[in-house]
Design a protein around this motif. Sequence first.
Motif, PDB file in Angstrom:
ATOM      1  N   TYR B  54       0.831  -1.065   0.079  1.00  0.00           N
ATOM      2  CA  TYR B  54      -0.016  -0.265  -0.507  1.00  0.00           C
ATOM      3  C   TYR B  54       0.961   2.025   0.266  1.00  0.00           C
ATOM      4  O   TYR B  54       0.771   2.409   0.815  1.00  0.00           O
ATOM      5  CB  TYR B  54      -1.022  -0.023   0.269  1.00  0.00           C
ATOM      6  CG  TYR B  54      -2.346  -1.159   0.886  1.00  0.00           C
ATOM      7  CD1 TYR B  54      -2.513  -1.494   0.183  1.00  0.00           C
ATOM      8  CD2 TYR B  54      -2.477  -1.785   2.207  1.00  0.00           C
ATOM      9  CE1 TYR B  54      -3.119  -2.824  -0.014  1.00  0.00           C
ATOM     10  CE2 TYR B  54      -3.248  -3.050   2.198  1.00  0.00           C
ATOM     11  CZ  TYR B  54      -3.499  -3.670   1.433  1.00  0.00           C
ATOM     12  OH  TYR B  54      -4.402  -4.629   1.591  1.00  0.00           O
ATOM     13  N   GLY B  56       1.636   3.774  -2.172  1.00  0.00           N
ATOM     14  CA  GLY B  56       0.911   4.989  -3.159  1.00  0.00           C
ATOM     15  C   GLY B  56       0.156   5.452  -2.296  1.00  0.00           C
ATOM     16  O   GLY B  56       0.361   6.627  -1.566  1.00  0.00           O
ATOM     17  N   GLY B  57      -0.917   4.098  -2.211  1.00  0.00           N
ATOM     18  CA  GLY B  57      -1.976   4.635  -1.256  1.00  0.00           C
ATOM     19  C   GLY B  57      -1.321   5.535   0.545  1.00  0.00           C
ATOM     20  O   GLY B  57      -1.833   6.600   0.766  1.00  0.00           O
ATOM     21  N   MET B 112       6.967  11.566   3.630  1.00  0.00           N
ATOM     22  CA  MET B 112       6.583  11.117   2.358  1.00  0.00           C
ATOM     23  C   MET B 112       7.008  10.500   1.427  1.00  0.00           C
ATOM     24  O   MET B 112       7.037  10.098  -0.007  1.00  0.00           O
ATOM     25  CB  MET B 112       5.557  11.797   2.338  1.00  0.00           C
ATOM     26  CG  MET B 112       5.140  12.140   0.390  1.00  0.00           C
ATOM     27  SD  MET B 112       3.547  13.380   0.359  1.00  0.00           S
ATOM     28  CE  MET B 112       3.466  13.465  -1.207  1.00  0.00           C
ATOM     29  N   THR B 123       7.455  -0.690  -6.977  1.00  0.00           N
ATOM     30  CA  THR B 123       7.084  -0.781  -8.189  1.00  0.00           C
ATOM     31  C   THR B 123       8.155  -1.697  -8.787  1.00  0.00           C
ATOM     32  O   THR B 123       7.361  -2.024 -10.309  1.00  0.00           O
ATOM     33  CB  THR B 123       6.495   0.393  -8.337  1.00  0.00           C
ATOM     34  OG1 THR B 123       5.482   1.233  -7.908  1.00  0.00           O
ATOM     35  CG2 THR B 123       5.699   0.629 -10.226  1.00  0.00           C
ATOM     36  N   GLY B 140       5.244   9.096 -12.726  1.00  0.00           N
ATOM     37  CA  GLY B 140       5.514   8.654 -10.450  1.00  0.00           C
ATOM     38  C   GLY B 140       6.384   9.406 -10.865  1.00  0.00           C
ATOM     39  O   GLY B 140       7.263  10.381  -9.814  1.00  0.00           O
ATOM     40  N   LEU B 143       5.848  12.732  -9.976  1.00  0.00           N
ATOM     41  CA  LEU B 143       5.771  13.383  -8.822  1.00  0.00           C
ATOM     42  C   LEU B 143       6.702  12.977  -6.959  1.00  0.00           C
ATOM     43  O   LEU B 143       7.126  13.956  -6.760  1.00  0.00           O
ATOM     44  CB  LEU B 143       4.656  11.805  -8.488  1.00  0.00           C
ATOM     45  CG  LEU B 143       3.307  11.755  -8.704  1.00  0.00           C
ATOM     46  CD1 LEU B 143       2.179  10.478  -9.082  1.00  0.00           C
ATOM     47  CD2 LEU B 143       2.889  13.267  -8.473  1.00  0.00           C
ATOM     48  N   LEU B 144       7.858  11.846  -8.011  1.00  0.00           N
ATOM     49  CA  LEU B 144       8.428  12.251  -7.039  1.00  0.00           C
ATOM     50  C   LEU B 144       9.580  13.683  -7.258  1.00  0.00           C
ATOM     51  O   LEU B 144       9.839  14.049  -5.838  1.00  0.00           O
ATOM     52  CB  LEU B 144       9.801  11.243  -7.214  1.00  0.00           C
ATOM     53  CG  LEU B 144      10.943  11.137  -6.329  1.00  0.00           C
ATOM     54  CD1 LEU B 144      10.593   9.947  -5.571  1.00  0.00           C
ATOM     55  CD2 LEU B 144      12.093  10.060  -6.583  1.00  0.00           C
ATOM     56  N   VAL B 225      -3.426   3.960 -12.778  1.00  0.00           N
ATOM     57  CA  VAL B 225      -3.367   3.260 -12.921  1.00  0.00           C
ATOM     58  C   VAL B 225      -4.919   2.321 -12.518  1.00  0.00           C
ATOM     59  O   VAL B 225      -4.410   0.827 -13.678  1.00  0.00           O
ATOM     60  CB  VAL B 225      -3.316   2.976 -10.663  1.00  0.00           C
ATOM     61  CG1 VAL B 225      -3.552   1.370 -10.080  1.00  0.00           C
ATOM     62  CG2 VAL B 225      -2.146   3.949 -10.528  1.00  0.00           C
ATOM     63  N   ILE B 231      -3.754  -2.850 -10.243  1.00  0.00           N
ATOM     64  CA  ILE B 231      -2.256  -3.418 -10.130  1.00  0.00           C
ATOM     65  C   ILE B 231      -2.136  -4.197 -11.001  1.00  0.00           C
ATOM     66  O   ILE B 231      -2.439  -5.089 -11.800  1.00  0.00           O
ATOM     67  CB  ILE B 231      -2.447  -3.656  -8.686  1.00  0.00           C
ATOM     68  CG1 ILE B 231      -3.146  -2.928  -7.891  1.00  0.00           C
ATOM     69  CG2 ILE B 231      -1.177  -4.130  -8.381  1.00  0.00           C
ATOM     70  CD1 ILE B 231      -1.796  -1.955  -7.479  1.00  0.00           C
TER      71      ILE B 231
HETATM   72  C1  HEM Z   1       3.627  11.647  -4.453  1.00  0.00           C
HETATM   73  C2  HEM Z   1       3.820  10.426  -5.115  1.00  0.00           C
HETATM   74  C3  HEM Z   1       3.341   9.127  -5.497  1.00  0.00           C
HETATM   75  C4  HEM Z   1       1.442   9.122  -5.221  1.00  0.00           C
HETATM   76  C5  HEM Z   1       0.687   8.970  -4.318  1.00  0.00           C
HETATM   77  C6  HEM Z   1       1.866   7.379  -5.712  1.00  0.00           C
HETATM   78  C7  HEM Z   1       0.470   6.548  -5.296  1.00  0.00           C
HETATM   79  C8  HEM Z   1      -0.119   5.647  -6.051  1.00  0.00           C
HETATM   80  C9  HEM Z   1      -1.313   5.057  -5.883  1.00  0.00           C
HETATM   81  C10 HEM Z   1      -2.531   5.095  -4.784  1.00  0.00           C
HETATM   82  C11 HEM Z   1      -0.417   3.620  -6.860  1.00  0.00           C
HETATM   83  C12 HEM Z   1      -1.827   2.574  -6.387  1.00  0.00           C
HETATM   84  C13 HEM Z   1      -1.017   1.532  -6.048  1.00  0.00           C
HETATM   85  C14 HEM Z   1       0.097   1.259  -4.839  1.00  0.00           C
HETATM   86  O1  HEM Z   1      -0.911   1.928  -3.576  1.00  0.00           O
HETATM   87  O2  HEM Z   1       1.030   1.430  -4.794  1.00  0.00           O
HETATM   88  C15 HEM Z   1      -0.087   3.373  -7.503  1.00  0.00           C
HETATM   89  C16 HEM Z   1       0.949   2.717  -8.559  1.00  0.00           C
HETATM   90  C17 HEM Z   1       1.759   2.735  -9.103  1.00  0.00           C
HETATM   91  N1  HEM Z   1       2.707   3.708  -9.424  1.00  0.00           N
HETATM   92 FE1  HEM Z   1       2.627   5.427  -8.052  1.00  0.00          FE
HETATM   93  N2  HEM Z   1       2.426   6.997  -6.238  1.00  0.00           N
HETATM   94  C18 HEM Z   1       3.412   8.076  -6.364  1.00  0.00           C
HETATM   95  C19 HEM Z   1       4.750   8.051  -6.986  1.00  0.00           C
HETATM   96  C20 HEM Z   1       5.432   7.118  -7.705  1.00  0.00           C
HETATM   97  C21 HEM Z   1       6.615   6.917  -8.255  1.00  0.00           C
HETATM   98  C22 HEM Z   1       7.757   7.952  -8.098  1.00  0.00           C
HETATM   99  C23 HEM Z   1       6.277   6.601  -9.273  1.00  0.00           C
HETATM  100  C24 HEM Z   1       7.584   5.958 -10.281  1.00  0.00           C
HETATM  101  C25 HEM Z   1       8.588   6.279 -10.711  1.00  0.00           C
HETATM  102  C26 HEM Z   1       5.336   5.377  -9.372  1.00  0.00           C
HETATM  103  C27 HEM Z   1       4.738   4.769 -10.009  1.00  0.00           C
HETATM  104  C28 HEM Z   1       3.621   3.669  -9.951  1.00  0.00           C
HETATM  105  C29 HEM Z   1       3.122   2.805 -10.856  1.00  0.00           C
HETATM  106  C30 HEM Z   1       3.934   2.128 -12.644  1.00  0.00           C
HETATM  107  C31 HEM Z   1       2.444   1.999 -10.472  1.00  0.00           C
HETATM  108  C32 HEM Z   1       1.549   1.119 -11.657  1.00  0.00           C
HETATM  109  C33 HEM Z   1       1.870  -0.098 -10.225  1.00  0.00           C
HETATM  110  C34 HEM Z   1       1.152  -1.082 -10.929  1.00  0.00           C
HETATM  111  O3  HEM Z   1       0.122  -1.146 -11.432  1.00  0.00           O
HETATM  112  O4  HEM Z   1       1.813  -2.536  -9.606  1.00  0.00           O
HETATM  113  N3  HEM Z   1       4.581   6.073  -8.893  1.00  0.00           N
HETATM  114  N4  HEM Z   1       0.801   5.131  -7.239  1.00  0.00           N
END
Ligand code: HEM
Lengths: 240, 257
Positions: B54, B56-57, B112, B123, B140, B143-144, B225, B231
Motif C-alpha cells: 500500500y 502508493g496509497g 512521504m 513498483t 510517478g 510526482l517524486l 492505475v 495493479i
Molecule cells: C507522490 C507520490 C506518489 C503517489 C501519491 C502515488 C500513488 C500511487 C497509488 C495510490 C498507486 C496504486 C497502487 C499502490 O497503492 O501502490 C500507485 C501505483 C503506481 N505508481 Fe505511484 N505514486 C507516487 C509516486 C510514484 C513514483 C515515484 C513512481 C515511479 C517512478 C510511481 C509509479 C507507479 C506505478 C508504475 C504504479 C502502478 C503499479 C501497478 O500497476 O502495480 N509512483 N501510485
Amino acid sequence: MRERDEELGSQEAARAGADSARVVVVDFAAPELAGDLSDEPMVMTFPHLLVRELVAFLALSLFLVLVSLFFDAPLDAIADPTRTPNPAKAPWYFLGLQELLHYYPPVVAGVLLPGLLIIALAVIPYFQVNVERPSLWESAPLRRLGLLWLAISALSTVFCFASALPVWSIVVPLWMVGVAMSTGALPWRGGRVALWLRTRSLPFWIFLWFLVSATTLTATGFFFRGPGWAFTIPWRDGIY
Amino acid sequence: MRALTNTRVFRSVFRHGFPSSNRNRSLVVFSSFFLHFHPVKVRLRAIRFTRTFYLGGLCVACFFILTVSGIFLMFYYRPAVPHAYHDMKDLVFVVSSGTFLRNLHRFTAHMMVALALLHMAWTFLRGAYRPPREFNWVIGVGLLVVTVLLSYTGYLLPWDQLAYWAVTVGTNLVAATPLVGQKIKLLLLGGHAINDNALLRFYVLHCVVLPMVLVLGIGLHVWRVRKDGGIHLPPEVRTLAPGATEAMATTSKEAAQ
Ligand code: HEM
C-alpha cells in the motif's frame, strides 16, 4: 485472457516430472474486461479493499502521531548569513548529491548527474522492453558478456578518473552488479537462485545499480561525514 | 444503523441503502465522488498486502495529513524576516500543542519522501513499470520530483540556520547550471541573496503552487492505475492433470517476475 506455453512453464512441468501434465500460463492482458469471464477470484471493493486501506491509513497515522509525541523536530538559531555552520548538511534525501559535490564541480554533481538520473529513470520502461523471457543470455552469451564488461570498464574509468578521487560508492556497486549479472552467462544450470539471476532483465540490473549507489552515497553523507566533509566514524565521533 | 440508512436525509446524501447486499456495496463505491476511482470489484490477488505494501496509497495518506496539519500551521506563520523565526518559537513555546503540530508536519514530510522512494523501488522490482504502465511510471517520476521540491521549499520556512544553509547549498547548485543557472536562481530567490523575497517565493510555492501540481498529478496517476488495467499482477502458472479443463487446475502459482 491469453494462454501461451512458456519456456518457464515447461521447466515447471519437467520439475513435476509428469509429461502428461499440461502447464499453462494465464496472463490477464486486459483484466478489467477479462475479470468476470476468467476464474480469477474477485472481491467487492467495499468492504474488502476499503477496510484494508483504512487500516493502513490508521496504522500510518498512529505511527506518525507517536513519533511526533516522543521526538521533537530541530529548530536551530535564527538564520545568520555571516555564520556558516560546519558542516552545512542538506536534508537526508539530498545528502547523496552533497556527497557527490565532494568529488565533482557543482555543474556535474548538481546538474548533470541528477539530470541524467531523472532522465534515465523516466526512459527505463521505454528501452529494451521485456527482455526477461527469453533471457538476456539466450543468444551469443560470450559476445554479450564482452559488451557488458566493456561498458562496465568505460563507466568505471569515468567514475574513477573524471574526479579528484574515485567515487567508490558508485564504482563498487557497479562491479557487484556486473558480477551478479555475469553468472547468467555461465554454462552451468544451477539452482533456483541461478535461474532467478539469469532471467533478470537489463533494466533490472541498471536500476539495481542506481539504487545501491544512491543508498551508499546517501548513507555516507548522513553517517560518515563531519566538519569540512571529512570522513568520520559515527559511533566514535557522532553523527553531524 | 439500518434504520438510519433508510431515512430521507441519509438517502438524499448517499443514494444507497445499508451495504448488506452486493448491489449496495457496489453503489458505495460507484456512487461516491471520492471512491469511484476504485472499480467496484477487485481481484483478490491485487489487494494482498505484500503486492504493493500500500505504499502508493500511504503516499496519498501522507499528503492528506500534511495538508491538514499545514493549514493549521499557516494560521500561526508569517512568511517574513524575522517574524517567521519568531512564529516558529511561539509555536513551540506558546501555542498549545504547537510542538506536536510542527513535529507531525515535519516528520510526515520526511515520511512521504521515503515512502515515495520505496514505492518507486517496489513498483520497479515487481516489474510494474513495464508496458502498458510505462507512462504512469513517468508520471510517478514527476510526482517524486514535485514531492522532493515541496519538502525542500518547506525546509526554508522556519528561517533557522539549518533552513538557511541547506537552501544556500541547493540554490548554489541551481546557479551552476550552464547558461541559465544565474537566471533561474534570480527567479527563485527574487534577488541575489536569500532574504525576504526568497522566503515569500518559497512560501507561495510550498503552500499554493506545488500542492496544486501534486493534487493534479496524483489524480492523473491514480486514474491511470485503473485505466492501465489495475495493479500489475504476474501471470499465473497452472498445472493441469491430463485432460482437465482450466477450472480444474490442481496447483496454481505465480510465474517469476
Ligand atoms: C507522490 C507520490 C506518489 C503517489 C501519491 C502515488 C500513488 C500511487 C497509488 C495510490 C498507486 C496504486 C497502487 C499502490 O497503492 O501502490 C500507485 C501505483 C503506481 N505508481 Fe505511484 N505514486 C507516487 C509516486 C510514484 C513514483 C515515484 C513512481 C515511479 C517512478 C510511481 C509509479 C507507479 C506505478 C508504475 C504504479 C502502478 C503499479 C501497478 O500497476 O502495480 N509512483 N501510485
